[in-house]
Every structure is written in C-alpha cells, then in structure tokens.
Write a protein that holds these residues in place. Structure first.
Motif, PDB file in Angstrom:
ATOM      1  N   GLU A  30       0.839  -1.197   0.000  1.00  0.00           N
ATOM      2  CA  GLU A  30       0.000   0.000   0.000  1.00  0.00           C
ATOM      3  C   GLU A  30       0.878   1.253   0.000  1.00  0.00           C
ATOM      4  OE1 GLU A  30      -3.268  -0.438  -0.271  1.00  0.00           O
ATOM      5  OE2 GLU A  30      -3.401   1.733  -0.533  1.00  0.00           O
ATOM      6  N   MET A  31       1.917   1.226   0.852  1.00  0.00           N
ATOM      7  CA  MET A  31       2.795   2.388   0.947  1.00  0.00           C
ATOM      8  C   MET A  31       3.565   2.625  -0.340  1.00  0.00           C
ATOM      9  SD  MET A  31       4.427   2.278   4.719  1.00  0.00           S
ATOM     10  CE  MET A  31       5.426   3.754   4.475  1.00  0.00           C
ATOM     11  N   SER A  32       3.899   1.534  -1.024  1.00  0.00           N
ATOM     12  CA  SER A  32       4.728   1.685  -2.216  1.00  0.00           C
ATOM     13  C   SER A  32       3.959   2.327  -3.359  1.00  0.00           C
ATOM     14  CB  SER A  32       5.305   0.336  -2.640  1.00  0.00           C
ATOM     15  OG  SER A  32       4.285  -0.455  -3.211  1.00  0.00           O
ATOM     16  N   ILE A  33       2.630   2.376  -3.270  1.00  0.00           N
ATOM     17  CA  ILE A  33       1.853   2.993  -4.348  1.00  0.00           C
ATOM     18  C   ILE A  33       1.100   4.232  -3.866  1.00  0.00           C
ATOM     19  CG2 ILE A  33       1.591   0.818  -5.614  1.00  0.00           C
ATOM     20  CD1 ILE A  33      -1.308   0.739  -4.515  1.00  0.00           C
ATOM     21  N   THR A  34       1.431   4.678  -2.661  1.00  0.00           N
ATOM     22  CA  THR A  34       0.672   5.781  -2.077  1.00  0.00           C
ATOM     23  C   THR A  34       1.564   7.003  -1.833  1.00  0.00           C
ATOM     24  OG1 THR A  34      -0.750   4.195  -0.970  1.00  0.00           O
ATOM     25  CG2 THR A  34      -0.810   6.428  -0.128  1.00  0.00           C
ATOM     26  N   ASP A  35       1.014   8.165  -2.112  1.00  0.00           N
ATOM     27  CA  ASP A  35       1.698   9.400  -1.767  1.00  0.00           C
ATOM     28  C   ASP A  35       1.422   9.697  -0.290  1.00  0.00           C
ATOM     29  OD1 ASP A  35       2.936  12.055  -2.137  1.00  0.00           O
ATOM     30  OD2 ASP A  35       0.874  12.757  -1.812  1.00  0.00           O
ATOM     31  N   GLN A  36       2.485   9.825   0.494  1.00  0.00           N
ATOM     32  CA  GLN A  36       2.335   9.907   1.944  1.00  0.00           C
ATOM     33  C   GLN A  36       1.607  11.168   2.404  1.00  0.00           C
ATOM     34  OE1 GLN A  36       3.101   7.239   4.089  1.00  0.00           O
ATOM     35  NE2 GLN A  36       3.028   6.445   2.001  1.00  0.00           N
ATOM     36  N   LEU A  37       1.825  12.279   1.731  1.00  0.00           N
ATOM     37  CA  LEU A  37       1.209  13.525   2.187  1.00  0.00           C
ATOM     38  C   LEU A  37      -0.305  13.536   1.966  1.00  0.00           C
ATOM     39  CD1 LEU A  37       1.480  16.437   3.293  1.00  0.00           C
ATOM     40  CD2 LEU A  37       1.709  17.190   0.903  1.00  0.00           C
ATOM     41  N   THR A  38      -0.735  13.099   0.801  1.00  0.00           N
ATOM     42  CA  THR A  38      -2.150  13.261   0.439  1.00  0.00           C
ATOM     43  C   THR A  38      -2.948  11.970   0.520  1.00  0.00           C
ATOM     44  OG1 THR A  38      -1.637  12.812  -1.871  1.00  0.00           O
ATOM     45  CG2 THR A  38      -1.590  15.120  -1.165  1.00  0.00           C
ATOM     46  N   GLY A  39      -2.259  10.820   0.582  1.00  0.00           N
ATOM     47  CA  GLY A  39      -2.977   9.548   0.581  1.00  0.00           C
ATOM     48  C   GLY A  39      -3.460   9.164  -0.815  1.00  0.00           C
ATOM     49  N   LEU A  40      -3.175   9.999  -1.809  1.00  0.00           N
ATOM     50  CA  LEU A  40      -3.524   9.638  -3.191  1.00  0.00           C
ATOM     51  C   LEU A  40      -2.508   8.618  -3.701  1.00  0.00           C
ATOM     52  CD1 LEU A  40      -4.220  13.175  -4.738  1.00  0.00           C
ATOM     53  CD2 LEU A  40      -5.903  11.524  -3.884  1.00  0.00           C
ATOM     54  N   HIS A  41      -2.756   8.071  -4.882  1.00  0.00           N
ATOM     55  CA  HIS A  41      -1.759   7.194  -5.472  1.00  0.00           C
ATOM     56  C   HIS A  41      -0.541   8.015  -5.873  1.00  0.00           C
ATOM     57  CE1 HIS A  41      -4.214   3.726  -5.341  1.00  0.00           C
ATOM     58  NE2 HIS A  41      -5.176   4.269  -6.050  1.00  0.00           N
ATOM     59  N   ASN A  42       0.596   7.346  -5.991  1.00  0.00           N
ATOM     60  CA  ASN A  42       1.798   8.062  -6.396  1.00  0.00           C
ATOM     61  C   ASN A  42       2.059   7.879  -7.889  1.00  0.00           C
ATOM     62  OD1 ASN A  42       2.876   5.530  -6.650  1.00  0.00           O
ATOM     63  ND2 ASN A  42       4.135   5.638  -4.811  1.00  0.00           N
ATOM     64  N   ARG A  43       3.137   8.490  -8.310  1.00  0.00           N
ATOM     65  CA  ARG A  43       3.503   8.516  -9.719  1.00  0.00           C
ATOM     66  C   ARG A  43       3.710   7.110 -10.286  1.00  0.00           C
ATOM     67  NH1 ARG A  43       7.110  13.148 -11.357  1.00  0.00           N
ATOM     68  NH2 ARG A  43       7.718  12.694 -13.488  1.00  0.00           N
ATOM     69  N   ARG A  44       4.359   6.245  -9.518  1.00  0.00           N
ATOM     70  CA  ARG A  44       4.645   4.884  -9.975  1.00  0.00           C
ATOM     71  C   ARG A  44       3.346   4.126 -10.305  1.00  0.00           C
ATOM     72  NH1 ARG A  44       7.249   0.550  -5.930  1.00  0.00           N
ATOM     73  NH2 ARG A  44       8.545   2.322  -5.428  1.00  0.00           N
ATOM     74  N   PHE A  45       2.384   4.255  -9.397  1.00  0.00           N
ATOM     75  CA  PHE A  45       1.110   3.565  -9.605  1.00  0.00           C
ATOM     76  C   PHE A  45       0.373   4.161 -10.798  1.00  0.00           C
ATOM     77  CE2 PHE A  45      -3.425   2.889  -8.693  1.00  0.00           C
ATOM     78  CZ  PHE A  45      -3.424   1.518  -8.542  1.00  0.00           C
ATOM     79  N   MET A  46       0.417   5.492 -10.898  1.00  0.00           N
ATOM     80  CA  MET A  46      -0.278   6.171 -11.993  1.00  0.00           C
ATOM     81  C   MET A  46       0.254   5.687 -13.338  1.00  0.00           C
ATOM     82  SD  MET A  46       0.084   8.702 -14.379  1.00  0.00           S
ATOM     83  CE  MET A  46       1.488   9.678 -13.837  1.00  0.00           C
TER      84      MET A  46
END
Ligand SMILES: [Mg+2]
Length: 465
Positions: A290-306
């Motif tokens: 979950e953490m590896s695909i999540t942006d920590q500040l906003t809880g949105l997905h991160n660039r890698r997942f996108m």
C-alpha cells in the motif's frame, strides 16, 4: 524435497543412524552432540529443521529449545523433539518450550519423513513471507510503527468438526481458553464457513465415521483461501497410516486420540501462535505494498502507480476497447502560499485539494499526486469531451470554497489550471502526459483558473473524427 537438517543427540550411534536415514533421502545433515554446540551451529548454519534429543547431559533438549525459540535468529526454525519417554508430560513440556513436534524413539522412518516433509513445506511458505517482509524493511517500506492488527487481542476463532455433538462438546470443554469455539458435525457447513468467515484454526476428527475428514482437508488445502488455514487433526493413536496421509495432505499438526487435555491445549497454542506470526507478516506486506503505491502527504496514489494504470489505459485504448483520457492539474500561484504562510500551510492546501479531487472524480478514475503541486488523473472510459467536463467540474469545486490553512487559521482562495488529453492508440504514456502537460501550459498562459484541451484533441473534435 531437500533441506538442511540439524541432528542433535548426545549418543553418537543415534546421530549416525539418523544422519544416514536422512542422507538417503538427499537431506543435507549437520550434527551436534550437546546443547550449547547445537545452539551455536543453529545460529551459524540456519538449518531448515532441527531434530533435538530431549535427554542430554548438561543442557537438556527443553532448555535448548527454549533458547532457540527465544532468539530471533533461530525462532523460525521448526524443532522436532526426539524422546525415548513417550510420556504425556514430556510432550506437553516440550510443546511449552516451543517444540513444533515429537518423535518417539526408536524412530519410525515413515513417521519421521512425514513430519519432516510437513514441517519443511510450512517453512518454505514462511521463509517466502519472511523474505518479502525483510526486503520491504530494507526498502524502508516497512517499519515497526506500522499498524499491527495481529497484536490486537481479538480472541482466536476455532472451528471444530466432530462426529457427534457430544464428542464435540467434550473436546470444546477440554480446550477451554479464551477462544471462540464454533462446533459443527456437518462437513459441508464447516467447509462453507471456513471459506467465508475468519477462522484461526480448524480442528477435525479424522477418525469420524460420518464424513471423510482427509478428503475435506485436501479440499481446504487446494482452495486458495484455505491454503494457509492451520489444521489440527485428531487421529486414533495407533493409526500410523492415517497420520502420515494427513501430514502429506498438508495438515499442520496431529493430535492422537484419546485426547489429552494438556497436549490439546499446548498444540492449539502452538498453532495459534504460528498463525499470528503469519498474519503479522502478511499484514506488514500488505501495508508495505500500500505504501509503495501511495503518496504519503495526500494519501492519493503516487507517480509509480499512476504510470502502471496509464499503461493499462493505453493498452485498452490501443485495442479499441474503450477511450481514455488523462488530466494534469496544477495549483495556481502555489509558491507564494508556501512563502507567505509556511510549508505546513502549503501541505494543508495539497491535502484539501486531494480531498476535492477524490470527491469530484469517479471511483474508477486514478487520482495521483504527480509531484509538488501537480496532480494527474487517469480517466478510463472517458473521451476528451467527458474528461474536459470532469476537469471543469473540479476546477469549479476548487475555486468555489476557500481553503483552510489549519484549525482556527485563515482561509485562502485557491485555483487550479488543468490540461486534458485523450489517449491515442499507439502512443506511450510519456507522449500522452506530454500533450496534457502542453495543454496545462496553455491554461497557465491564458490566465490560469481554467481548463484547456490538448490541440490535437480539439482538431479531432472539430473535424468530427
Ligand atoms: Mg540422549
């Protein structure tokens, strides 16, 4: 199946006999003739299994076992106690010291190899989980502060399948403890509930006449959900063949009938402890994923997942399955927010923007923080017109309400600019993002707080293609 086995016995003849038997089956065997040496060797060589004599001068088997199980480096290695005294008290004491199983001397080869295979199979699964967890830790995706639901004290749920209700009741009474017991005599009910509800252990009587317990265990093991379900099987004390079959099918542990209360309690305890450990590993793996695909500040997905999801959308668009569009949105004049009110205030703005993004996009849209104050939304199934409408809806939702900079602090007006592009068959994700980014650039040039559609999309729309 191969593996490294540590044989510990103070009598040289016993060591040599076991070593010979195991080597015939291609196991790699290492040996020790006393407790301290065994512990040192276990730490150094990390065997897959330890066969441990109980009666040894100096440090006896129980103490060796306790020391091995207290040490994080050797805790996960299964230990089988080898005892000349096949007495109930010894078995219970051994289980309490952390042993995984017992063999009585003289050792019956068939029982030996059934136990060894069963424990090694389990260890392979555990090693895999432990390894993945360790790499998660190394990558910094797992830390000790992660929520650890397995540590929570929810009572274990145990399913008991017995021949008749009376026997089931007696077993349940012997077991006692702070567990939730679910008792049934119907194998279909048992397998259905094991599939659909959470259970921590399944106890089944393999000597039952009313149903084929072995077949049921085999079916549970072949089911994806039941693969890791701990199973404790009751077998008539003298039924060696059934014991071996059960272990080969993948039953975790065997309890001889008639059931001794203390041994039942000790074996159940061992299985539940093991289950808890597996659950902890799996939860921290889930959390690290979950953490590896999540942006920590906003809880949105991160660039890698996108990027991965954008690739999916591109592939579907390329095959003509459905259109897809991508939007890049950027906060207008974000730097002055940070400069004037501080970075915490800036973070609050980004967090609030994430909330509004989520609220205004569909569940199937992939909403990501692309970096800094830039956000990307992948919109599967949307052509550029639909994407433009969605982006416009978002723009209005952002501009309509000021953003609070914190509790009891002032609010400020925030606007965003966005560029939208429909994905074209044959382009890669960089190209699609670049077109959206170019449209965003024009939105900024044209005065901000606006949405601009990619030029090529406009050309396509205008010509009615
Ligand atoms: Mg001895």
């Amino acid at each position: 199946m191969s593996g490294r086995i540590l044989v510990v016995d103070d009598i040289d003849a016993n060591v040599r006999l076991l070593k010979a038997k195991l080597e015939v089956e291609y196991f790699d065997v290492i040996t020790a003739d006393n407790g301290p040496d065994a512990i040192a060797l276990a730490r150094k060589a990390i065997p897959d299994l330890i066969l441990l004599d109980v009666m040894m001068p100096g440090m006896d088997g129980y103490e060796v076992c306790r020391k091995l199980k207290d040490d994080p480096r050797t805790r996960h290695i299964p230990v089988v106690m080898v005892t000349a005294l096949d007495q109930q008290e010894n078995r219970v004491e051994g289980l309490q010291s952390g042993a995984d199983d017992f063999l009585a001397k003289p050792i019956d080869d068939v029982a030996l190899f059934a136990r060894v295979r069963s424990l090694l199979r389990l260890k392979i699964v555990m090693d895999e989980l432990r390894q993945r967890e360790a790499s998660g830790r190394a990558l910094g995706a797992i830390n000790d502060l992660l929520p650890d639901a397995a540590q929570e004290d929810t009572p274990a749920r145990i399913m008991i399948l017995e021949d008749d209700e009376h026997q089931g009741q007696r077993l349940s009474e012997k077991l006692g403890g702070d567990y939730i017991h679910v008792l049934t005599c119907d194998p279909r009910e048992a397998s259905e509930r094991l599939r659909t509800e959470r259970f921590d252990l399944f106890i089944v009587n393999l000597a039952a006449r009313g149903f084929d317990g072995l077949r049921l265990c085999a079916r549970i093991r072949s089911d994806e959900k039941g693969r890791l379900m701990p199973i404790l099987a009751l077998v008539n004390g003298d039924n060696r063949e059934r014991t071996v079959r059960a272990l080969d099918i993948g039953v975790n542990d065997i309890l001889p009938r008639p059931v001794d209360k203390n041994e039942l309690v000790a074996r159940v305890h061992t299985q539940l402890k093991q289950k808890k450990y597996v659950d902890t590993l799996r939860q921290s793996l889930d959390a690290s994923f979950e953490m590896s695909i999540t942006d920590q500040l906003t809880g949105l997905h991160n660039r890698r997942f996108m990027k991965a999801r954008l690739d999916d959308a591109l592939a579907r668009a390329a095959r003509g399955i459905e259109p897809a569009s991508v939007m890049i949105a950027d906060v207008d004049f974000f730097k002055p927010v940070n400069d004037t009110y501080g970075h915490d205030a800036g973070d609050r703005v980004l967090q609030e923007l994430a909330v509004r993004l989520k609220a205004n996009m569909r569940a199937i849209d992939v909403v990501c923080r692309y970096g800094g104050e830039e956000f990307v939304v992948v919109m599967p199934g949307s052509d550029d017109i639909a994407a433009l409408q969605a982006a416009e809806r978002l723009r209005i939702a952002v501009a309509a309400e000021p953003f609070a900079l914190g509790q009891n602090q002032r609010s400020i007006d925030i606007t965003i600019s966005a560029g939208v592009a429909q994905i074209r068959a044959g382009e890669d994700n960089e190209a699609a993002l670049k077109r959206a980014d170019h449209a965003l650039y024009r939105a900024k040039q044209d005065g901000r707080n606006r949405v601009v559609m990619d030029e090529q999309s406009i050309a396509k729309t205008a010509s009615g293609q």
